[in-house]
Design a protein around this motif. Structure first.
Motif, short mmCIF file in Angstrom:
data_model
loop_
_atom_site.label_atom_id
_atom_site.label_comp_id
_atom_site.label_asym_id
_atom_site.label_seq_id
_atom_site.Cartn_x
_atom_site.Cartn_y
_atom_site.Cartn_z
N VAL A 6 120.50 -39.09 9.03
CA VAL A 6 119.64 -40.22 9.39
C VAL A 6 119.71 -40.54 10.88
CG1 VAL A 6 119.78 -41.26 7.09
CG2 VAL A 6 121.48 -41.87 8.83
N SER A 7 120.26 -39.62 11.67
CA SER A 7 120.51 -39.89 13.08
C SER A 7 119.23 -40.12 13.89
CB SER A 7 121.32 -38.75 13.70
OG SER A 7 120.61 -37.53 13.60
N LEU A 8 118.11 -39.53 13.46
CA LEU A 8 116.86 -39.69 14.19
C LEU A 8 116.07 -40.92 13.76
CD1 LEU A 8 115.52 -36.01 14.36
CD2 LEU A 8 116.65 -37.32 16.17
N CYS A 9 116.48 -41.57 12.70
CA CYS A 9 115.73 -42.72 12.19
C CYS A 9 115.54 -43.83 13.23
CB CYS A 9 116.38 -43.26 10.92
SG CYS A 9 116.13 -42.20 9.47
N PRO A 10 116.58 -44.25 13.95
CA PRO A 10 116.38 -45.31 14.95
C PRO A 10 115.36 -44.93 16.02
CG PRO A 10 118.71 -45.04 14.48
CD PRO A 10 118.02 -43.90 13.82
N GLN A 11 115.37 -43.67 16.46
CA GLN A 11 114.42 -43.24 17.48
C GLN A 11 112.99 -43.27 16.95
OE1 GLN A 11 115.61 -39.61 19.66
NE2 GLN A 11 117.63 -39.82 18.69
N LEU A 12 112.81 -42.84 15.71
CA LEU A 12 111.47 -42.85 15.11
C LEU A 12 110.97 -44.28 14.94
CD1 LEU A 12 112.09 -40.04 12.50
CD2 LEU A 12 110.53 -39.91 14.44
N ARG A 13 111.85 -45.19 14.53
CA ARG A 13 111.45 -46.60 14.41
C ARG A 13 111.04 -47.15 15.77
NH1 ARG A 13 116.05 -46.94 10.98
NH2 ARG A 13 117.23 -48.01 12.61
N GLU A 62 116.92 -46.13 6.99
CA GLU A 62 117.77 -45.11 6.37
C GLU A 62 117.57 -45.03 4.86
OE1 GLU A 62 118.57 -47.15 8.75
OE2 GLU A 62 119.37 -45.90 10.38
N ARG A 63 117.44 -46.20 4.22
CA ARG A 63 117.31 -46.20 2.76
C ARG A 63 116.01 -45.52 2.34
NH1 ARG A 63 115.43 -50.28 -1.16
NH2 ARG A 63 116.38 -49.79 -3.16
N ALA A 64 114.90 -45.82 3.03
CA ALA A 64 113.62 -45.21 2.68
C ALA A 64 113.65 -43.70 2.90
CB ALA A 64 112.49 -45.84 3.49
N HIS A 65 114.25 -43.28 4.01
CA HIS A 65 114.34 -41.85 4.31
C HIS A 65 115.13 -41.11 3.22
CE1 HIS A 65 114.90 -38.12 6.47
NE2 HIS A 65 116.21 -38.28 6.46
N LEU A 66 116.28 -41.65 2.86
CA LEU A 66 117.11 -40.99 1.84
C LEU A 66 116.44 -41.02 0.46
CD1 LEU A 66 120.61 -42.29 2.96
CD2 LEU A 66 119.66 -39.99 3.32
N ALA A 67 115.72 -42.11 0.18
CA ALA A 67 115.03 -42.19 -1.11
C ALA A 67 113.92 -41.15 -1.20
CB ALA A 67 114.45 -43.59 -1.30
N ARG A 68 113.19 -40.95 -0.10
CA ARG A 68 112.15 -39.91 -0.11
C ARG A 68 112.76 -38.53 -0.33
NH1 ARG A 68 110.20 -42.76 4.28
NH2 ARG A 68 110.97 -41.18 5.74
N ARG A 69 113.91 -38.31 0.28
CA ARG A 69 114.59 -37.02 0.08
C ARG A 69 114.94 -36.84 -1.39
NH1 ARG A 69 114.23 -33.08 4.01
NH2 ARG A 69 114.49 -34.00 6.07
N LYS A 70 115.41 -37.93 -1.99
CA LYS A 70 115.79 -37.86 -3.40
C LYS A 70 114.57 -37.54 -4.27
CE LYS A 70 117.92 -40.65 -7.06
NZ LYS A 70 118.51 -41.97 -7.39
N MET A 71 113.41 -38.09 -3.87
CA MET A 71 112.18 -37.87 -4.62
C MET A 71 111.48 -36.57 -4.21
SD MET A 71 110.45 -41.69 -4.79
CE MET A 71 110.48 -41.97 -3.01
N LYS A 72 112.06 -35.87 -3.21
CA LYS A 72 111.44 -34.65 -2.67
C LYS A 72 110.03 -34.95 -2.16
CE LYS A 72 114.14 -31.33 -5.40
NZ LYS A 72 115.13 -32.30 -5.85
N MET A 73 109.92 -36.03 -1.42
CA MET A 73 108.63 -36.47 -0.88
C MET A 73 108.69 -36.43 0.64
SD MET A 73 106.73 -40.11 -1.64
CE MET A 73 104.95 -40.28 -1.43
N GLU A 74 107.76 -35.71 1.26
CA GLU A 74 107.71 -35.62 2.71
C GLU A 74 107.14 -36.91 3.29
OE1 GLU A 74 108.90 -33.24 4.57
OE2 GLU A 74 109.53 -32.04 2.85
N ALA A 75 107.59 -37.25 4.50
CA ALA A 75 107.10 -38.47 5.15
C ALA A 75 105.59 -38.45 5.35
CB ALA A 75 107.80 -38.67 6.49
#
Length: 250
Positions: A6-13, A62-75
């Motif tokens: 999740v290291s890139l999440c703050p930069q993307l936000r 971070e939570r949304a990113h990890l949840a999408r990964r769990k659902m195998k859903m691309e951003a």
């Protein structure tokens, strides 16, 4: 990157939060605020734009990113709209599960009620809500399971911006709440004195509120063809309001 990175999440936000407001979108936001009865649109517009960006940016919390990964859903597969709602500065807020999530009883409603806005309820603020159960019957007889003990309530807020996307309310996944809901004006915290709180002092009033909340649960579930519902709402000046309902994950 690793799926759990999740290291890139703050930069993307931050990339989203630094966007400037296009003229065409500014006109659209003005129109929405006008429809909602905002009297100081010029003053509200900057805060509204910041809130909209904040909701979009929460796609990369971070939570949304990890949840999408769990659902195998691309951003890129996420379609997000941002809803704007006028906040009811509630006397009380409630959540209803039309199937009791504690016991699994499909014939029993479980409800929770707090003083003020629902923020203290959905954010798991310290203390308990007024919790109750009642059978889905023509005559509702709510039974108190817990008395309220949350030390403070939230009030105010004016307008709130929240997400509506295809990355929420998915089958077999409690995705609601992955993205941020952001008010234009921050709600304020007030201490609660339960020795003077009507919800504690007036048995008839407490019973009427619980029955009213339970009736909403039954009616909303019926409107949704019997599908169990997770419902949020509030009570203000003698009136009940349903804020949202989603399928209950059972």
């Amino acid at each position: 990157a690793h799926p759990t990175d999740v290291s890139l999440c703050p930069q993307l936000r931050n990339c989203i939060l630094e966007l400037e407001l296009p003229d065409g979108l500014a006109a659209a936001i003005r129109g929405i605020l006008d429809e909602l009865g905002c009297e100081e649109i010029d003053d509200a517009l900057p805060g509204a734009w910041q809130a909209i960006k904040g909701v979009w940016a929460s796609l990369w919390n971070e939570r949304a990113h990890l949840a999408r990964r769990k659902m195998k859903m691309e951003a890129l597969a996420v379609d997000m709209a941002v809803l704007c709602q006028k906040i009811v500065d509630a006397d009380y807020a409630f959540v209803i599960h039309t199937n009791n999530p504690v016991t699994g009883d499909k014939d029993e409603i479980y409800g929770e009620i707090v003083v003020g806005l629902g923020e203290t309820l959905v954010s798991n603020a310290p203390g308990q809500a007024l919790g109750f159960v009642t059978k889905k019957a023509e005559e509702l007889n709510p039974i108190v399971k817990s008395y309220p003990s949350k030390p403070y309530c939230m009030r105010g807020g004016e307008y709130i911006f929240r997400s509506d996307s295809n990355a929420e309310d998915l089958d077999d996944f409690a995705g609601a709440g992955l993205h941020d809901s952001i008010p234009i004006v921050e709600s304020k915290k007030f201490d609660i004195d339960y020795s003077e709180e009507r919800l504690m002092l007036d048995d008839n009033f407490r019973s009427d509120i619980m029955r009213g909340v339970a009736k909403i649960g039954i009616e909303v579930e019926r409107a949704m063809n019997g599908m169990p519902q997770d419902i949020e709402g509030c009570y203000k000046d003698g009136k009940f309001y349903v804020v949202q309902s989603r399928p209950q994950i059972v």
